[in-house]
Each structure stands twice: as C-alpha cells, then as structure tokens.
Scaffold this motif. Structure first.
Motif, PDB file in Angstrom:
ATOM      1  N   LYS A   9     -21.591  37.662  20.658  1.00  0.00           N
ATOM      2  CA  LYS A   9     -22.273  38.570  19.740  1.00  0.00           C
ATOM      3  C   LYS A   9     -23.492  39.189  20.437  1.00  0.00           C
ATOM      4  O   LYS A   9     -23.890  38.735  21.526  1.00  0.00           O
ATOM      5  N   TYR A  49     -15.171  41.009   9.657  1.00  0.00           N
ATOM      6  CA  TYR A  49     -15.631  39.917   8.790  1.00  0.00           C
ATOM      7  C   TYR A  49     -15.189  40.086   7.337  1.00  0.00           C
ATOM      8  O   TYR A  49     -15.831  39.550   6.438  1.00  0.00           O
ATOM      9  N   PHE A  57     -24.728  36.938   2.717  1.00  0.00           N
ATOM     10  CA  PHE A  57     -25.208  37.339   4.044  1.00  0.00           C
ATOM     11  C   PHE A  57     -24.316  38.386   4.707  1.00  0.00           C
ATOM     12  O   PHE A  57     -24.572  38.784   5.842  1.00  0.00           O
ATOM     13  N   LEU A  61     -24.972  40.296   8.230  1.00  0.00           N
ATOM     14  CA  LEU A  61     -24.078  39.870   9.311  1.00  0.00           C
ATOM     15  C   LEU A  61     -23.429  41.078   9.989  1.00  0.00           C
ATOM     16  O   LEU A  61     -23.364  41.155  11.224  1.00  0.00           O
ATOM     17  N   ARG A  85     -12.738  26.632  19.412  1.00  0.00           N
ATOM     18  CA  ARG A  85     -13.713  26.376  18.350  1.00  0.00           C
ATOM     19  C   ARG A  85     -14.542  25.120  18.646  1.00  0.00           C
ATOM     20  O   ARG A  85     -15.700  25.024  18.274  1.00  0.00           O
ATOM     21  N   GLY A 110     -27.602  32.535  11.635  1.00  0.00           N
ATOM     22  CA  GLY A 110     -27.487  33.995  11.709  1.00  0.00           C
ATOM     23  C   GLY A 110     -27.540  34.537  13.132  1.00  0.00           C
ATOM     24  O   GLY A 110     -27.328  35.728  13.363  1.00  0.00           O
ATOM     25  N   ASN A 112     -25.896  32.822  16.064  1.00  0.00           N
ATOM     26  CA  ASN A 112     -25.171  31.721  16.709  1.00  0.00           C
ATOM     27  C   ASN A 112     -24.311  32.159  17.894  1.00  0.00           C
ATOM     28  O   ASN A 112     -23.385  31.481  18.298  1.00  0.00           O
ATOM     29  N   HIS A 115     -18.399  34.158  18.544  1.00  0.00           N
ATOM     30  CA  HIS A 115     -17.365  34.076  17.501  1.00  0.00           C
ATOM     31  C   HIS A 115     -16.067  33.584  18.115  1.00  0.00           C
ATOM     32  O   HIS A 115     -15.742  33.930  19.248  1.00  0.00           O
ATOM     33  N   GLY A 116     -15.307  32.795  17.350  1.00  0.00           N
ATOM     34  CA  GLY A 116     -13.955  32.403  17.768  1.00  0.00           C
ATOM     35  C   GLY A 116     -13.021  32.391  16.579  1.00  0.00           C
ATOM     36  O   GLY A 116     -13.406  31.942  15.493  1.00  0.00           O
TER      37      GLY A 116
HETATM   38  P1  GTP Z   1     -17.451  32.981  13.541  1.00  0.00           P
HETATM   39  O1  GTP Z   1     -16.794  32.373  14.728  1.00  0.00           O
HETATM   40  O2  GTP Z   1     -18.560  33.943  13.872  1.00  0.00           O
HETATM   41  O3  GTP Z   1     -16.453  33.545  12.545  1.00  0.00           O
HETATM   42  O4  GTP Z   1     -18.213  31.763  12.836  1.00  0.00           O
HETATM   43  P2  GTP Z   1     -17.576  30.587  12.021  1.00  0.00           P
HETATM   44  O5  GTP Z   1     -16.086  30.750  11.901  1.00  0.00           O
HETATM   45  O6  GTP Z   1     -18.101  29.333  12.611  1.00  0.00           O
HETATM   46  O7  GTP Z   1     -18.226  30.798  10.593  1.00  0.00           O
HETATM   47  P3  GTP Z   1     -17.774  31.784   9.391  1.00  0.00           P
HETATM   48  O8  GTP Z   1     -16.539  32.528   9.765  1.00  0.00           O
HETATM   49  O9  GTP Z   1     -17.796  30.994   8.148  1.00  0.00           O
HETATM   50  O10 GTP Z   1     -19.009  32.779   9.344  1.00  0.00           O
HETATM   51  C1  GTP Z   1     -19.060  33.908  10.203  1.00  0.00           C
HETATM   52  C2  GTP Z   1     -20.467  34.125  10.646  1.00  0.00           C
HETATM   53  O11 GTP Z   1     -21.283  34.412   9.539  1.00  0.00           O
HETATM   54  C3  GTP Z   1     -21.129  32.913  11.293  1.00  0.00           C
HETATM   55  O12 GTP Z   1     -20.844  32.801  12.672  1.00  0.00           O
HETATM   56  C4  GTP Z   1     -22.594  33.173  11.060  1.00  0.00           C
HETATM   57  O13 GTP Z   1     -23.101  34.050  12.062  1.00  0.00           O
HETATM   58  C5  GTP Z   1     -22.579  33.893   9.735  1.00  0.00           C
HETATM   59  N1  GTP Z   1     -22.868  32.958   8.668  1.00  0.00           N
HETATM   60  C6  GTP Z   1     -22.057  32.004   8.157  1.00  0.00           C
HETATM   61  N2  GTP Z   1     -22.670  31.317   7.186  1.00  0.00           N
HETATM   62  C7  GTP Z   1     -23.908  31.852   7.084  1.00  0.00           C
HETATM   63  C8  GTP Z   1     -25.029  31.586   6.259  1.00  0.00           C
HETATM   64  O14 GTP Z   1     -25.015  30.699   5.392  1.00  0.00           O
HETATM   65  N3  GTP Z   1     -26.133  32.387   6.436  1.00  0.00           N
HETATM   66  C9  GTP Z   1     -26.162  33.364   7.369  1.00  0.00           C
HETATM   67  N4  GTP Z   1     -27.273  34.110   7.509  1.00  0.00           N
HETATM   68  N5  GTP Z   1     -25.145  33.639   8.176  1.00  0.00           N
HETATM   69  C10 GTP Z   1     -24.026  32.895   8.026  1.00  0.00           C
END
Ligand code: GTP
Ligand code: MG
Length: 151
Positions: A9, A49, A57, A61, A85, A110, A112, A115-116
C-alpha cells in the motif's frame, strides 16, 4: 500452482519497505509472476475493497489506497494464498506476531502497509481486477526442484 494477489500500500512504498517485503516472499520460495507500480483511482480502490463498503472506515480506506503509489503483484507457489497471509500477519499490527511483515514493520490498522487476498475466490477476482491475463508471466525457475523436491 496457486496464485495470490499481494499489494504494498502507499504507506509501505513511501516508507521504502518495498525491497524488504519482496525479499520475504522471495526467500520463502514463492515466485513473482506479475508486478507493477500504480496510483489507483478512488473508484478503483472502492472496487478493490467492495466487500467492506458498509464499514465506517471504508471511505478513509479508499482515500488512503488511492493516495499514492501501490506496488501490485501476483505471487505463485504451493499454499501461497494462506501462507502469504501468514507472512503478512494479522490485520491489526498491534495483534500481528513479531516476525510477520505487519508485526515487524507497522503499528496501526489504518496503515498496515500490505494487502493479501484472503481466499481462492478473492485471489482470482483481485488478480483479474488489477492485471490483464498477458501481464502474468509463466516460467520455471531453476530453484523449484530445490524448493519442492521434484526431479
Ligand atoms: P487486506 O489484506 O488489506 O485486505 O487486510 P485484511 O484482509 O487483513 O483485513 P480486511 O480485509 O478486513 O480489511 C482491509 C483493510 O481495511 C485492512 O488492511 C485495514 O487497512 C483496513 N481496516 C480493517 N479494519 C479496520 C478498522 O477497524 N479501522 C480502520 N481504520 N481500518 C481498518
Ligand atoms: Mg482483506
């Protein structure tokens, strides 16, 4: 062999973590089959997404993902979706184990850095969203017989 979509990202690219992250996937034994640096539009980020569109969020995001260069990649290997992952670590870096990418290199959910894809269906859909079929390069590396033990 299985393929997954991985993206560094904008925070990971801006912080100069590209080579660090690529080397973790390479050293594991996974194979890079596509890579490009792009600044996604907000509309594109919303598509990527779309599963999260009802989350509070979501807007932030998508603004964030479209705020700068993203390094989009496809990696190939046995079990790469699930193990990718694992290399990445838990969504919230506060909960990611040390030794994972997010555990070692990120602090808040927010931002991190990576992405995977979370399963075979998403991997297929995300690869198709980010890449044209001809962008995916099929090749054999000499190391495969040492990684997989085939002759
Ligand atoms: P991705 O690999 O990025 O898809 O992350 P993930 O699969 O571990 O998590 P998920 O698909 O549930 O969420 C996608 C992204 O949304 C996350 O990587 C975070 O950057 C963001 N995100 C998820 N939960 C939160 C939250 O509670 N608050 C905020 N600000 N961002 C969030
Ligand atoms: Mg996800």
């Amino acid at each position: 062999l299985e393929r997954t979509f991985i993206a560094i990202k904008p925070d990971g690219v801006q912080r100069g973590l590209v080579s660090e992250i690529l080397s973790r996937f390479e050293r594991k034994g996974f194979k890079l089959v596509a890579i490009k640096l792009v600044v996604p539009s907000k509309e594109f980020a919303q598509k990527h997404y779309h599963d999260l569109k009802d989350r509070p969020f979501f807007n932030g995001l998508c603004d964030f993902l479209s705020s700068g260069p993203v390094l989009a990649m496809v990696w190939e290997g046995e079990g790469v979706i699930k193990y990718g992952r694992k290399l990445i670590g838990a969504t919230d870096p506060q909960k990611s184990e040390p030794g994972t990418i997010r555990g070692d290199l990120a602090v808040v959910v927010g931002r991190n850095i990576i992405h995977g894809s979370d399963g075979p269906e998403t991997a297929k859909a995300e690869i198709a969203l980010w890449f044209e079929p001809r962008d995916l390069v099929s090749y054999t590396s000499n190391e495969e017989k040492w990684i997989y033990g085939v002759n």
